[in-house]
Design an enzyme around this catalytic site. Structure first.
Site, PDB file in Angstrom:
ATOM      1  NE  ARG A 174      51.693  12.762  28.304  1.00 60.00           N
ATOM      2  CZ  ARG A 174      50.753  12.181  29.046  1.00 60.00           C
ATOM      3  NH1 ARG A 174      50.084  11.144  28.555  1.00 60.00           N
ATOM      4  NH2 ARG A 174      50.476  12.619  30.243  1.00 60.00           N
ATOM      5  CB  SER A 223      55.172  18.121  30.781  1.00 58.37           C
ATOM      6  OG  SER A 223      54.347  18.199  31.915  1.00 58.37           O
ATOM      7  CD  GLU A 293      54.747  15.417  27.623  1.00 60.34           C
ATOM      8  OE1 GLU A 293      53.600  15.877  27.768  1.00 60.34           O
ATOM      9  OE2 GLU A 293      55.336  14.772  28.509  1.00 60.34           O
TER      10      GLU A 293
END
Length: 301
Positions: A174, A223, A293
């Protein structure tokens, strides 16, 4: 600001709008306005705009808004949102797909399936656009963008165009190491030979799984927190007693507690406060500090 920008851009083909509400472009359906919203016609128009934009004017790029929380005070400067001029999909020799960065990830998966290109089905499970997948090394179902990307085009803050091989992204989980001011305009993906019937069946399985375990029909940002090494965020959140926790109309999903949802009239402040409350409780119970995130942009009201 719009009045000061317009004389600098006599040949602009894209659209400019002042005080544009950004909640219309985020999946949470919250957030304040963009001081100026710019929708470029194509890559050349984007480069022209950025060359003319004064260096002291902030420029922020957003995509489909699936992984974005815009704060209630909105975003100062110019917000750039790519549209139709960045929506082309081309099948190339060698089981490759060249895609504009405004293309939704699900359409990448479908185009690959139609062309008999395997290896890109995981994009069926990512609720965003190609640009976001490039910027965050988007992934799902055990695969990530870094595994299938060959190269991408980008325009920097000075209006210069670059072509970056995947190695220049310095990808990890990520995370993308490409310069923050690069706005990606096109990506080239590498797949492998596959049977369209089998590929579509795999995509159907991914879609069914998402519907079963994620609140995809709610106003959510996907998420919320990255998975810490060796752990799952949802398990840490659940163990901290946060499943169903609410602040105003912002709530931790009871279906999947790494998702925050807007149950109706939540503000961005409600959602961010809820997220920070979850982080604090997880830190208290596990000693682990969750990392956002979801991208949070703009100023508080």
């Amino acid at each position: 600001m719009l009045e000061s920008l317009t004389p600098r851009l006599p040949d602009l083909r894209g659209r400019l709008a002042a005080d544009a509400p950004l909640k219309d472009y985020t999946w949470f359906r919250v957030g304040g306005p963009a001081e100026v919203l710019y929708s470029p016609a194509d890559e050349a128009d984007l480069a022209y705009f950025l060359k003319a934009l004064p260096a002291d004017v902030p420029a922020t790029n957003i995509g489909l808004g699936s992984n974005l929380l815009v704060r209630d005070g909105g975003i100062e400067g110019v917000v750039i949102r790519l549209g139709r001029g960045f929506g082309e999909i081309k099948v190339e020799d060698g089981h490759r797909l060249r895609v504009g960065t405004a293309v939704p990830d699900v359409k990448v998966a479908r185009a690959a399936a139609d062309a008999g290109i395997a290896g890109l089905s995981f994009y069926r499970g990512i609720p965003g656009s190609v640009g976001g997948a490039l910027r965050m090394n988007g992934g799902a179902h055990g695969r990530e963008t870094c595994e299938v990307l060959v190269e991408a085009r980008a325009v920097d803050r000075r209006g210069d165009i670059h072509v970056l091989p995947v190695a220049d992204f310095h990808y990890r989980y990520r995370h993308c190491g490409a310069p923050d001011d690069y706005i990606f305009t096109e990506a080239l993906f590498q797949g492998e030979p596959g049977d369209p019937v089998n590929i579509l069946a795999e995509m159907d399985g991914i879609a069914a799984y998402r519907e079963e375990v994620q609140p995809i029909k709610s106003r959510t940002g996907g998420s919320t927190f990255k998975n810490p090494p060796g752990n799952k965020s949802w398990q840490l959140i659940d163990a901290a007693g946060c499943r169903g926790l609410a602040v105003g109309d912002a709530k931790v999903s009871e279906l999947h507690c790494n998702f925050l949802i807007n149950e109706g009239n939540a503000t961005a402040a409600d959602i961010e406060t809820l997220g920070e409350t979850v982080r604090a409780r997880v830190k208290e119970t596990s000693g682990i500090e969750l990392e956002w995130e979801i991208k949070r942009l703009g100023k508080e009201a």
